[in-house]
Scaffold this active site. Sequence first.
Site, short mmCIF file in Angstrom:
data_model
loop_
_atom_site.label_atom_id
_atom_site.label_comp_id
_atom_site.label_asym_id
_atom_site.label_seq_id
_atom_site.Cartn_x
_atom_site.Cartn_y
_atom_site.Cartn_z
N ARG A 98 0.96 -1.16 -0.19
CA ARG A 98 0.02 -0.06 -0.11
C ARG A 98 0.91 1.24 0.00
O ARG A 98 0.44 2.17 -0.65
CB ARG A 98 -0.83 -0.08 1.31
CG ARG A 98 -1.85 1.20 1.38
CD ARG A 98 -3.00 0.92 0.39
NE ARG A 98 -2.77 1.86 -0.77
CZ ARG A 98 -3.14 1.50 -2.08
NH1 ARG A 98 -3.61 0.08 -2.21
NH2 ARG A 98 -2.67 1.96 -3.13
N LYS A 134 2.08 25.15 -5.16
CA LYS A 134 0.96 24.35 -4.53
C LYS A 134 1.22 22.94 -4.36
O LYS A 134 0.28 22.22 -4.85
CB LYS A 134 -0.19 24.92 -5.30
CG LYS A 134 -0.71 26.30 -5.23
CD LYS A 134 -1.62 26.92 -5.94
CE LYS A 134 -1.78 28.25 -5.81
NZ LYS A 134 -2.85 29.01 -6.65
N LYS A 166 4.41 40.04 -5.84
CA LYS A 166 3.19 39.96 -6.06
C LYS A 166 2.57 41.08 -5.71
O LYS A 166 3.03 42.17 -5.39
CB LYS A 166 2.59 38.81 -5.17
CG LYS A 166 2.99 37.32 -5.70
CD LYS A 166 2.15 36.29 -5.18
CE LYS A 166 2.70 34.99 -6.01
NZ LYS A 166 1.66 33.87 -5.71
N GLU A 196 4.42 40.21 -10.84
CA GLU A 196 2.99 40.08 -10.98
C GLU A 196 2.20 41.44 -11.54
O GLU A 196 2.33 42.42 -10.60
CB GLU A 196 2.24 39.49 -9.91
CG GLU A 196 0.72 39.14 -10.17
CD GLU A 196 0.07 38.47 -9.00
OE1 GLU A 196 -0.59 37.58 -8.93
OE2 GLU A 196 0.27 39.22 -7.88
N ASP A 217 -1.68 38.63 -14.53
CA ASP A 217 -2.73 38.65 -13.87
C ASP A 217 -4.27 38.44 -14.28
O ASP A 217 -4.43 40.10 -14.10
CB ASP A 217 -2.39 38.95 -12.26
CG ASP A 217 -3.65 38.92 -11.36
OD1 ASP A 217 -3.99 37.55 -11.31
OD2 ASP A 217 -4.10 39.71 -10.45
#
Lengths: 281, 281, 281, 281, 281, 281
Positions: A98, A134, A166, A196, A217
């Site tokens: 597993r 992420k 950002k 950005e 953006d």
Amino acid sequence: MLSFSVIDPAIDTALREDLGAGDVTTEAIISSRARGIARAIAKQPLVVCGGDVFARVFNKVDAGLRVERRAAEGSRAEPGDVLWIVEGRTASILSGERTALNFAQRMSGVATLAARYVAAVPAGMPLTIVDTRKTTPGLRAFDRYAVRTGGARNHRNDLGAMVLVKDNHVAAAGGVRAAIELVRARASHALRVEVEVTSLAELDEALDAGVDVVMLDNFRPEEVAVAVGRAKGRAIVEVSGGVTLERVPDLARLGVDVVSVGALTHSASSADISLELERLG
Amino acid sequence: MLSFSVIDPAIDTALREDLGAGDVTTEAIISSRARGIARAIAKQPLVVCGGDVFARVFNKVDAGLRVERRAAEGSRAEPGDVLWIVEGRTASILSGERTALNFAQRMSGVATLAARYVAAVPAGMPLTIVDTRKTTPGLRAFDRYAVRTGGARNHRNDLGAMVLVKDNHVAAAGGVRAAIELVRARASHALRVEVEVTSLAELDEALDAGVDVVMLDNFRPEEVAVAVGRAKGRAIVEVSGGVTLERVPDLARLGVDVVSVGALTHSASSADISLELERLG
Amino acid sequence: MLSFSVIDPAIDTALREDLGAGDVTTEAIISSRARGIARAIAKQPLVVCGGDVFARVFNKVDAGLRVERRAAEGSRAEPGDVLWIVEGRTASILSGERTALNFAQRMSGVATLAARYVAAVPAGMPLTIVDTRKTTPGLRAFDRYAVRTGGARNHRNDLGAMVLVKDNHVAAAGGVRAAIELVRARASHALRVEVEVTSLAELDEALDAGVDVVMLDNFRPEEVAVAVGRAKGRAIVEVSGGVTLERVPDLARLGVDVVSVGALTHSASSADISLELERLG
Amino acid sequence: MLSFSVIDPAIDTALREDLGAGDVTTEAIISSRARGIARAIAKQPLVVCGGDVFARVFNKVDAGLRVERRAAEGSRAEPGDVLWIVEGRTASILSGERTALNFAQRMSGVATLAARYVAAVPAGMPLTIVDTRKTTPGLRAFDRYAVRTGGARNHRNDLGAMVLVKDNHVAAAGGVRAAIELVRARASHALRVEVEVTSLAELDEALDAGVDVVMLDNFRPEEVAVAVGRAKGRAIVEVSGGVTLERVPDLARLGVDVVSVGALTHSASSADISLELERLG
Amino acid sequence: MLSFSVIDPAIDTALREDLGAGDVTTEAIISSRARGIARAIAKQPLVVCGGDVFARVFNKVDAGLRVERRAAEGSRAEPGDVLWIVEGRTASILSGERTALNFAQRMSGVATLAARYVAAVPAGMPLTIVDTRKTTPGLRAFDRYAVRTGGARNHRNDLGAMVLVKDNHVAAAGGVRAAIELVRARASHALRVEVEVTSLAELDEALDAGVDVVMLDNFRPEEVAVAVGRAKGRAIVEVSGGVTLERVPDLARLGVDVVSVGALTHSASSADISLELERLG
Amino acid sequence: MLSFSVIDPAIDTALREDLGAGDVTTEAIISSRARGIARAIAKQPLVVCGGDVFARVFNKVDAGLRVERRAAEGSRAEPGDVLWIVEGRTASILSGERTALNFAQRMSGVATLAARYVAAVPAGMPLTIVDTRKTTPGLRAFDRYAVRTGGARNHRNDLGAMVLVKDNHVAAAGGVRAAIELVRARASHALRVEVEVTSLAELDEALDAGVDVVMLDNFRPEEVAVAVGRAKGRAIVEVSGGVTLERVPDLARLGVDVVSVGALTHSASSADISLELERLG
């Protein structure tokens, strides 16, 4: 290749999660002398990823298990293809199954999704698909390796590997130019600088400041086209934020250089791989 | 509630992945005296999960950050709802943002998917949705907590928390009855015994042996109905293996007690949550 | 077999405790070229346990040491019996000796005590001896393995591996029935449910609620007999709490199914094993 | 006092062993809003030890729990005495109970046994009782602290904290004198030098070499008396190896300075302490 | 020899620092099939130290790398001498190079500086050079090993390996005699007792109390001579605090037994060692 | 600011190195009720660095200690200046002193050396001093922070934070141009690309390939001047390799943009800081 020092902590933790209290079923039923051979088989079309990790898991369970790779990392497998073969003590194979699959299915899932995004770029167009930060907590190195294995590339690894200004940074500095000046005064020469931008005016400001990469953006397609034109030869143009597979061809045609896709790592489904055991003598 | 000893290792590892080399952008631009307030806002309908972890991440970055919960664990949020609020040093909020969201989005994603499966059970029917051991390596406690938060339940936590006799164990023992006898002779009285059966004949053998749970493997609907009838009052009936949302109502109507769904944890998409910063004074 | 991922943290910690500052005596006196052979010898009658751990400790000290097992796990040894043999660099053997023995003596001590309890069950009677969660902090997997090696069995591994409703839970819920209802509504179908009962009335309530195991708390022998009679065929009967070796036969004759004994792990004496070194040429 | 950096790893590991999969019973039954107060009560005469660790365990489970010490470390408690009081969320108290007690019972058990050995020394006699390196793997700092709390003292902490020349070292060096010469030539001036001697001849050799401590191995009482006489004013005399409580007075009267007792840590029984919960409003 | 359990944590941490995000350059350019051989070459006169660690780093990067030692630990190397040779996958050699050298250069730097201090002791004089606890956080075992490899010796390893009464302890106790009495009443017989004295009066007090070692704090040369005379045959005389290479001969001639030098570990420069790669066929 | 998740592992390890076996001297002599105040005082001119770490060490030893910062990070201190003040239990201050100072002295030492290099750049010249990856194993984040605190900047953090093509990569690829093409085809757009060049011909090749940074390897001054002229406006020019303080002004005048200095971290001496204790009432 991922070094043991990098992958072992996650593998050890995962094995402790599953095997810390033993494998009561296998211990009750399977003789410690029984030997077997198990084949990891693709149950869906996929991009193969995680062979080293799959093998390392089994070797941590039982140093006597031998793992053979049948499919190269990054190769495509069809349902029924044998990816890897484990041979040794049957009980150890069952106890590690597993955990080994949890890693390999996840890594192949990410690689497969990355490959789908890459395949969505029209032939001959230079659009690069990259990941984001992420990633799964604790598995960043695994996720990024899987992205590369699928044919896409990585964005910055962490908050120290690139300057990425950002909206909040711009607002705090009082504008793009001011932000870049602070960066020039303090940040490492070793790092690219990306900004950005939320409008063509900010784009111009960023280009004039000589940034390496601009991230658009929420630009509408026609604005993207203008931005690409202005940035040509001056900075790399990246589009980010909720880009679906369907939008990739259009972005490629608009001349965007890079599309970053959080979904590659935060929303990939595990690939379907099963381990089929055959007992020996 | 998850104790610090259980969640801190994953949180520390995740922060080291992202912040180990510092946050070069924030350090260059944001004054260490600037203070801000940031709101975590749902960008999609979701089941709220991970508030404690979200707060712990920020406290590890900077013990001076204060986190307020606005939404209860397990509650439903609509786009625009404020889930949690962080207040303190702006630089610390920006440096912890990605890691805190990576946990919270993933946990809320799992909870949201679990809730969808639970909602697919027709009203008044006693079918229970449970997870599997196909969890993210290193995050089993987080995944299982999210499943519960979404209203589903957990299957066994690990290989030592239940006896689950699978096809390979049955084959090694020489049959269901023989396998159960070995289990009875050796395993803990504290553990339930589940057997995976592949035919009605094996089902009968398992029921006669007095197992607690039977798992039906690849039974056709009409066979499921027969199996449920035979097991009634004798054992819990579980169906596992590639169960989609669409199949849930039918399985409920067939009288199945439990459906285990690997997808809850191996293929959930992250929920969309963003952190919106407002600078103070 | 215990996987490396499970046992290595404790072994590494123990070696750092003893060898973190080096072995000043051995480094001053023993040539790094000297080779020896050392025999681990039982100095009392004991049940052999911990061979894998004993070997792993030495391999962590020096990968060139070879360890041979002469006695099977769980076998009985008499004073003078050779259990395991280590061969290689003398200095490494001396440096690892204490840590290897600390593990092996403790594990054999637990196994030996467990075997004594098992032997106290009159022949042919089905009473099972099990451990508790009163294990040595950090060594739960080792303790439980030793209990099994001694011929006893394990109770639940941890707070997540079984539902065990104790007096405080019953009081909080407002009665046995209410407690069980809460459990049924929320806990995993994979887990057995045990209830601690303090009277025959509570026993009946538990049996009516269909629990899997009842734990009799401070029942007098005649009450135990009644309880066993009522529970027959409905639930497993466990007696817990300060059971001495002397009480085991009576409890067996009363028909009790399981006796749990905290002393197996919280109060076992280390078995006497010494390592006798012979220098080679 | 033990610093957090030293005790936290063992506490975190122990909590993960018990709570890693959650506390299914408490989560199902106890409201997260319920508050309680629990008293740790001695159930046997004991020497109190482990209050800091007891408190730290509960604080790791839930930072909101408050622990009050009612009994000083090293004080004697009688059955019924309240040692420590925990107050806060009932669920957190129940979830941490077993782990907190496992530490505290073990530490108090060691302290209590140490105190019994110390009490066996006839009044006014300067015999010192010390521990050995036969400690619980992973818990050396806890075991040694408990020994001190019981009024005994510690022997060397590890292989780097003293030179202790044992029979194998003597044999390898070719005699006591040769061994000491090697030590003098290489070991730190910061370390005492102890030699294990097996005869009066070896004792003389050791004393002539100016060692700090001599350990008498298997000397008969009359030989011990001679040895003590010869060593007086020249070296500390230590007796080691299987010393029982009963032999302590005789050894004291023979003038031995130090007796080291492995049983203090390798064979102490846990002290009986229970946690009694009272629910608040 | 340093056991794996002691050195692996630092090696794993160091590799994660450098390789946690992969080696982007090598992965882009070097074929995973390319093989090479690399020689670690001294670029300055140095004392060789760290071969085992150098090898272990490479084996952690890639278990297929083979490392050959060409120079013995503690031997002297001249510029151009080959110390160690690594052979295997070129990419793995390049990825491990910096980490392996960071350890080896640091260890050889400490060994080389230690050897310089030792060489400064006039021939035939019994002055011993020792280190202090001013080691690199996390690398104490490495630093102390390097000191020994350079021919010097170690002072106490840690705060538990010797009693060292410093000025603050003396002040708190109310004098040297009082401090020693407290130590005698409580500390382990296994530990030497050293006292830092600031005057000849304190020296006398310490000698009368029978301490093992006296540390002279800021004594003028003529006072040192007096102190040595008084301590002869009664205690070891140690001088500490900012001792430079130049002062060593004088201190030796004054009859001092031990000089402790913090600079050995807190201010050693890394030795210059480079790794020269040759590609194979 | 460094987050706890990043600095705690090194701090915990260091405290375990020094305090794992307790502080025998302090425990014997200092009452646990005694309270004191201690001042960390500069004993040499230095750049202050490590206040957060200094405080964290003491808080890990005893959560009741309070640390006050008197000198800002990066400020200059003269001998006698008070940097930080610790107040609380005297015993805890003494037990944590060495570990706290080991960190702070090392960090201030690196910061002070970095500041000296920065000060060597003639006024008004834009030369930037940066560190290298030749950091202390396990302390990279601390070393790099200290470099920044001293006014210099950081080079890449790790092998994944920049593409740096060295001679071996160039050789393997078959030339600078070929190496850059491989990098362009595979590496992240987020990363700067630097190439080490050994001749003006290679420099031209690198500039034509559009690299971000060129590193001049062993160029003579007159070659450096030519290189700077050719690179102007096309790439950043870095000089690396054995640059001493003395060479800095010349390199600045030659127009070099960046000088990387391994010595900042691999050969800095610890700054001299002492902790002076005053006992309270």
